[in-house]
Design an enzyme around this catalytic site. Structure first.
Site, mmCIF file in Angstrom:
data_model
loop_
_atom_site.group_PDB
_atom_site.id
_atom_site.type_symbol
_atom_site.label_atom_id
_atom_site.label_comp_id
_atom_site.label_asym_id
_atom_site.label_seq_id
_atom_site.Cartn_x
_atom_site.Cartn_y
_atom_site.Cartn_z
ATOM 1 N N ARG A 58 -3.755 -47.780 117.479
ATOM 2 C CA ARG A 58 -5.073 -48.072 118.038
ATOM 3 C C ARG A 58 -5.067 -49.481 118.592
ATOM 4 N NH1 ARG A 58 -10.625 -46.885 114.731
ATOM 5 N NH2 ARG A 58 -9.567 -44.884 114.467
ATOM 6 N N SER A 154 -12.086 -43.366 117.975
ATOM 7 C CA SER A 154 -13.238 -43.137 117.110
ATOM 8 C C SER A 154 -14.443 -43.951 117.581
ATOM 9 C CB SER A 154 -12.872 -43.450 115.661
ATOM 10 O OG SER A 154 -13.890 -43.029 114.771
ATOM 11 N N ASP A 310 -20.370 -40.110 115.190
ATOM 12 C CA ASP A 310 -19.707 -41.138 115.984
ATOM 13 C C ASP A 310 -19.027 -40.450 117.172
ATOM 14 O OD1 ASP A 310 -17.715 -39.894 114.511
ATOM 15 O OD2 ASP A 310 -16.566 -41.729 114.176
ATOM 16 N N ASP A 312 -16.134 -39.482 118.194
ATOM 17 C CA ASP A 312 -15.173 -38.386 118.048
ATOM 18 C C ASP A 312 -15.625 -37.373 117.000
ATOM 19 O OD1 ASP A 312 -14.655 -40.204 115.953
ATOM 20 O OD2 ASP A 312 -12.584 -39.507 115.753
ATOM 21 N N ASP A 314 -16.130 -37.284 113.805
ATOM 22 C CA ASP A 314 -15.586 -37.089 112.459
ATOM 23 C C ASP A 314 -16.449 -37.768 111.397
ATOM 24 O OD1 ASP A 314 -14.838 -39.707 113.038
ATOM 25 O OD2 ASP A 314 -12.765 -39.480 112.352
ATOM 26 N N ARG A 315 -17.425 -38.574 111.813
ATOM 27 C CA ARG A 315 -18.354 -39.202 110.881
ATOM 28 C C ARG A 315 -19.768 -38.681 111.116
ATOM 29 N NH1 ARG A 315 -14.493 -43.335 111.622
ATOM 30 N NH2 ARG A 315 -14.045 -44.541 109.729
ATOM 31 N N THR A 385 -8.284 -46.492 100.212
ATOM 32 C CA THR A 385 -9.235 -46.304 101.304
ATOM 33 C C THR A 385 -8.609 -45.478 102.423
ATOM 34 O OG1 THR A 385 -10.142 -48.475 100.803
ATOM 35 C CG2 THR A 385 -10.736 -47.512 102.914
ATOM 36 N N LYS A 423 -11.994 -36.104 107.318
ATOM 37 C CA LYS A 423 -13.443 -36.170 107.455
ATOM 38 C C LYS A 423 -13.882 -35.361 108.659
ATOM 39 C CE LYS A 423 -13.132 -40.814 109.517
ATOM 40 N NZ LYS A 423 -11.685 -41.026 109.263
#
Length: 600
Positions: A58, A154, A310, A312, A314-315, A385, A423
């Site tokens: 990224r 993301s 968000d 993409d 996934d959240r 995490t 997620k």
């Protein structure tokens, strides 16, 4: 063009890059720096390569090996193709899945990656439309491919893009595969023949899985929707925004599948927009600053629940209108409590044996699931995490016979079940909406149920934030001071506010130290490349300070857990706020270290 920066090694790297790169804009960028004799800038650009981190590759979209661009995508994929051929005898039959979001260059990066694979005889399931990130791990599992790639950054700023990799189990890439792909990439830096030909759609090794995956994904969701009749009749109105991302058509299909009335769209944000033109940060985790248009839309339409993905998808973020007219934007930890309770409630209704059920949360997330597990009898596990750790651990537990009910992280990431080992903001939107309908039928609300959860299991009050710090030396100095607090190694602070709040234990996942363990060694994996220290206080506060894997941030995560007998949430909140202020002042020293507070 003659290259003479005064540094022969740099000259060689720049020369190779210009020989390999066919993107005229990127070539012009490097040539301009050469003409201006910007040797220091070139040294920074060519000093390091993008490496697989928390979320794959990224970075900002620009020229050079430390940035996201055509050539870095080609090089990474050439290395990945070589490595897959080493790892799997059947990769030429099973292939890989590739998807992309609506950011600048995402579609092109996906096609260039596809070219690298098919040039090695590896088939590619290349989506024909923008898809949510969860579709890629789901595709890996359903199509039994050997890997998956999602081109996305993301919720990062519009200047960024990324390259997220999933392994053959559907979970995000972990070591040693990330390091091995990088090694193979370094052996394959020169683009192969036809590497720049991105006209791949009609190639016999390329297929479009979109219709099939849509069918499979929503078939799974249909089986999980328990309240279709209630969903159809509810008076609740849901407002939805994808925040200029890809989520709108997929959440629409989720609503149709679970028999909800159509959501009310935030029209200004409903279509994909790589400029993210209406928000400063395309991240609904930022709260009301990103949800302003959603709040206005909901108010105009007498809607009481807002859902936001968000870019993409996934959240998932959520806000609910309260009786006093204010909007409550739920934190990731609060949504984790609600969805965790809902997943357990559903499992209980189905006769789930708690001894074979499991939930997972990351170490910086609320321990409400742990408290639930202790009372209800299911297994709870904590991981590092990131969903790459939670999903991989969940898949291991599934092999051991456990039913994975739920996993979450405080950064509004939720995994309901493990059909998608990552997620998933699309399925989470359906489950949360169904919970809201269930609660409405019982005469209560999401916030009302949250209060009931804390009354039953004890108050869990969290306060998380961050400071910006662009200087690695300052960051290192802050953390080294904490782990050499008495001018000796592994001597950490023993209290806050001159002894008012005592610390009973410290875990340092940078150096592997844990004072709570008999041998002083941490049980979770450690990494010297990132900073992470957790302080455990006598009064039930857990406080973690860590650096971000993708942004220039020092983050802190705090939670004060009180017993069920302590019902005064405001008092618990006041104690937490006092402790967090002291922790920031005494441990981070933002004024001394010139840290920039989180933007409002």
């Amino acid at each position: 063009m003659v290259i003479n920066t005064g540094h022969p090694d740099l000259d060689s790297k720049v020369g190779d890059w210009l020989n390999w790169d066919k993107n005229e804009k990127n070539i012009a960028e490097i040539e301009d720096l050469l003409k201006k004799n910007e040797a220091a800038t070139l040294a920074k650009i060519f000093g390091n390569r993008l490496e697989f981190g928390t979320a794959g590759l990224r970075g900002v979209m620009a020229a050079g090996p430390s940035r996201m661009n055509d050539l870095t995508v080609i090089q990474a994929t050439q290395g990945m193709a070589k490595y897959l051929l080493e790892c799997f005898d059947d990769v030429k039959t099973q292939g890989v899945a590739i998807g992309y979001d609506g950011r600048h260059n995402s579609s092109r990066f996906a096609r260039l990656a596809t070219r690298a694979f098919i040039s090695m005889g590896i088939p590619v399931h290349l989506f024909s439309a923008l898809v949510p990130t969860p579709y890629i791990p789901f595709s890996v599992c359903q199509l039994k491919t050997k890997a998956g790639i999602m081109i996305t950054a993301s919720h990062n700023p519009k200047e960024d893009n990324g390259y997220k990799v999933y392994w053959d189990n559907g979970a995000q890439l972990i070591s040693p595969h990330d390091k091995n792909i990088l090694k193979r990439s370094l052996d394959n830096l020169a683009p192969w023949d036809d590497a720049w030909d991105d006209s791949v759609r009609e190639h016999p090794l390329v297929s479009d899985p979109l219709a099939n995956i849509n069918q499979l994904y929503f078939d799974v969701l249909a089986k999980e929707c328990l309240r279709s009749e209630l969903n159809q009749k509810t008076a609740l109105k849901f407002t939805y925004t994808p925040v200029h991302g890809v989520g709108a058509p997929y959440v629409k299909m989720a609503f149709d599948t679970c028999k909800f009335q159509p959501y009310i769209p935030v029209q200004e944000q409903i279509e994909p927009d790589p400029e993210f033109s209406t928000v400063k940060f395309p991240n609904p985790e930022e709260g009301k600053s990103t949800l302003n248009l959603a709040l206005a839309t909901a108010s105009r339409n007498n809607s009481t629940v807002i859902l936001a993905n968000d870019p993409d998808a996934d959240r998932l973020a959520c806000a609910e209108l309260q009786p006093n007219g204010d909007w409550k934007v739920f934190s990731g930890n609060e949504l984790g409590a609600l969805l965790g309770w809902w997943m357990w409630s559903r499992a209980e209704q189905k006769g789930q044996n708690p001894a074979t059920a499991a939930m997972i949360a990351s170490t910086v997330s609320s321990k409400i699931l742990q408290t639930m597990a202790e009372r209800e009898g299911f297994l709870f596990e904590e991981t590092l995490t990131g969903f790459k750790w939670m999903a991989n651990r969940g898949l291991q537990l599934q092999k051991e016979g456990y039913q994975i009910l739920f996993a979450f992280e405080e950064a509004i990431g939720f995994m309901c079940g493990i059909h998608v080992p990552d997620k998933d903001g699309v399925s989470a939107s359906a489950h949360l909406s169904e919970l809201a309908v269930h609660l409405e039928n019982k005469g209560t609300t999401l916030n009302g149920q949250l209060e009931d959860i804390y009354l039953k299991y004890g108050q869990h009050v969290t306060l998380n934030s961050y400071y910006l710090c662009y200087d690695p030396i300052t960051i290192s100095r802050i953390f080294e001071r904490l782990r050499n607090f008495e001018n000796e190694p592994k001597t950490y602070p023993k209290s806050l506010m001159n002894g008012k709040y005592a610390i009973k234990g410290v875990r340092d996942l940078t150096n592997g130290f844990d004072s709570r363990q008999p041998d002083g060694k941490a049980l979770l994996p450690t990494s010297s490349s990132s900073q992470m220290i957790t302080f455990y206080f006598e009064n039930g506060l857990d406080a973690t300070i860590r650096t971000s894997g993708t942004e220039p941030k020092i983050k802190y995560y705090t939670e004060l857990r009180a017993p069920p007998t302590q019902t005064d949430r405001q008092q618990v909140q006041a104690t937490l706020e006092e402790m967090v202020q002291a922790l920031v002042d005494e441990f981070l020293q933002p004024t001394l270290n010139q840290l920039t507070p989180r933007p409002e």
